[in-house]
Design an enzyme around this catalytic site. Structure first.
Site, PDB file in Angstrom:
ATOM      1  N   GLU A  55      -7.267   7.531   0.191  1.00 48.29           N
ATOM      2  CA  GLU A  55      -6.374   7.580  -0.967  1.00 48.29           C
ATOM      3  C   GLU A  55      -7.097   7.997  -2.244  1.00 48.29           C
ATOM      4  O   GLU A  55      -8.206   7.538  -2.524  1.00 48.29           O
ATOM      5  CB  GLU A  55      -5.734   6.213  -1.167  1.00 48.29           C
ATOM      6  N   LYS A  57      -6.816   7.453  -5.991  1.00 50.14           N
ATOM      7  CA  LYS A  57      -6.193   6.430  -6.830  1.00 50.14           C
ATOM      8  C   LYS A  57      -7.063   6.189  -8.053  1.00 50.14           C
ATOM      9  O   LYS A  57      -8.183   5.703  -7.937  1.00 50.14           O
ATOM     10  CB  LYS A  57      -6.060   5.141  -6.007  1.00 50.14           C
ATOM     11  N   LYS A 117       2.524   8.981  -2.436  1.00 50.88           N
ATOM     12  CA  LYS A 117       2.630   7.534  -2.590  1.00 50.88           C
ATOM     13  C   LYS A 117       3.145   7.232  -3.991  1.00 50.88           C
ATOM     14  O   LYS A 117       2.482   7.526  -4.984  1.00 50.88           O
ATOM     15  CB  LYS A 117       1.281   6.857  -2.359  1.00 50.88           C
ATOM     16  N   GLU A 166       7.194   1.073   4.304  1.00 48.57           N
ATOM     17  CA  GLU A 166       6.297  -0.037   3.987  1.00 48.57           C
ATOM     18  C   GLU A 166       7.070  -1.345   3.925  1.00 48.57           C
ATOM     19  O   GLU A 166       8.056  -1.470   3.198  1.00 48.57           O
ATOM     20  CB  GLU A 166       5.616   0.220   2.651  1.00 48.57           C
ATOM     21  N   ASN A 186       2.007  -3.664   4.284  1.00 45.08           N
ATOM     22  CA  ASN A 186       1.240  -3.762   3.047  1.00 45.08           C
ATOM     23  C   ASN A 186       0.615  -5.153   2.968  1.00 45.08           C
ATOM     24  O   ASN A 186       1.317  -6.159   2.997  1.00 45.08           O
ATOM     25  CB  ASN A 186       2.134  -3.521   1.828  1.00 45.08           C
ATOM     26  N   GLU A 216      -2.125  -1.255   5.277  1.00 39.69           N
ATOM     27  CA  GLU A 216      -2.345  -0.743   3.925  1.00 39.69           C
ATOM     28  C   GLU A 216      -2.957  -1.805   3.023  1.00 39.69           C
ATOM     29  O   GLU A 216      -2.483  -2.940   2.983  1.00 39.69           O
ATOM     30  CB  GLU A 216      -1.021  -0.303   3.300  1.00 39.69           C
ATOM     31  N   SER A 217      -3.962  -1.425   2.308  1.00 37.20           N
ATOM     32  CA  SER A 217      -4.564  -2.218   1.225  1.00 37.20           C
ATOM     33  C   SER A 217      -5.520  -3.299   1.719  1.00 37.20           C
ATOM     34  O   SER A 217      -5.315  -3.903   2.767  1.00 37.20           O
ATOM     35  CB  SER A 217      -3.496  -2.881   0.343  1.00 37.20           C
TER      36      SER A 217
END
Length: 262
Positions: A55, A57, A117, A166, A186, A216-217
């Site tokens: 990603e 970001k 995103k 998500e 997520n 994710e994350s």
């Protein structure tokens, strides 16, 4: 406690209305007739030995600037060179420091599938994503009524893009249907922005068999990816772990080398 997701979505509604005053939805729709051959993010994840969605970001609402001077022309291509299966580009400006221009800039520089995103709540944003060259879009169950989510899934497919749906909790399982391309768990609560990777492990076995699953994350260690793969995940969205490094591409390279050796 302030709900960060509610704040972001409220601002997103205002942003879309401002954009529609400048360029109408009809004009965007008319310009979406040209067909670009899209790259399947779903296939890229299932074919990849690592499944890393790297990603781009610049900042986050909870931690501020991560890499304010991050250069879109260099970082995503470096991700491709160093083994990423796909790219995630944040296009929200006020909270994440991104823009649609970021996708438009990197599109000619990479062959990887690109995920837009953002907090997508309107078809207008799908036309934007199509025009700048996104291959897939993120739809967040917590930000959408169920019927609106299904409408956006159908429109994204009509425009030739895939959908990463998500979810964060079991109560959002109703959003999962057979036409969803990928299901993302997520690990970050979008109300509080607290992160806990255990959320992926907790929900993994409850997802439909055969679904392409993305965690994710909060992933910062190769050992976590190995454990997540063991419970059925195909993709792993990682941003901050790489973006905090001086050279995100090299950070990805080291991460994959450790993954290979572990």
């Amino acid at each position: 406690m302030k709900d960060i997701l509610e704040e972001i979505v409220a601002e997103k509604r205002r942003e879309i209305e401002r954009q529609k005053q400048i360029v109408s939805e009809e004009v965007l729709c008319e310009n979406c007739t040209a067909q670009r051959l899209h790259t399947s993010m779903r296939k890229a994840l299932t074919d990849s030995p690592y499944g890393i969605i790297a990603e781009f970001k610049r900042k986050s609402p909870s931690k501020g600037w991560i890499k304010q001077a991050g250069e879109i022309r260099f970082i995503p291509p470096a991700y491709e060179e160093n083994g990423a299966a796909a790219l995630s580009i944040l296009t929200d400006t006020p909270f994440f420091g991104g823009s649609l221009h970021d996708i438009a800039t990197v599109r000619p520089l990479t062959r990887l599938p690109i995920l837009r995103k953002d907090f997508i709540i309107d078809e207008y944003q799908l036309y934007q994503a199509k025009l700048v060259g996104a291959d897939a879009v993120l739809l967040i169950a917590a930000a959408l009524p169920l019927d609106k989510c299904r409408q956006l899934v159908a429109k994204a497919h009509e425009l030739g893009m895939e959908v990463l749906l998500e979810i964060h909790r079991e109560e959002e399982f109703d959003y999962i249907s057979g036409d969803i391309d990928m299901i993302g768990i997520n690990n970050r609560n979008l109300g509080t922005f607290h992160t806990d990777v255990e959320n992926s492990f907790r929900l993994a076995g409850k997802l439909p068999e055969g679904a392409v699953k993305v965690s994710e994350s909060g992933i910062s260690r190769p050992e976590t990816i190995k454990a997540l793969r063991a419970v059925g995940f195909n993709g792993f969205l990682i941003g901050e772990t790489f973006m905090r490094e001086e050279n995100p591409g090299e950070a990805l390279h080291r991460f994959i080398r450790t993954l290979e050796c572990s």
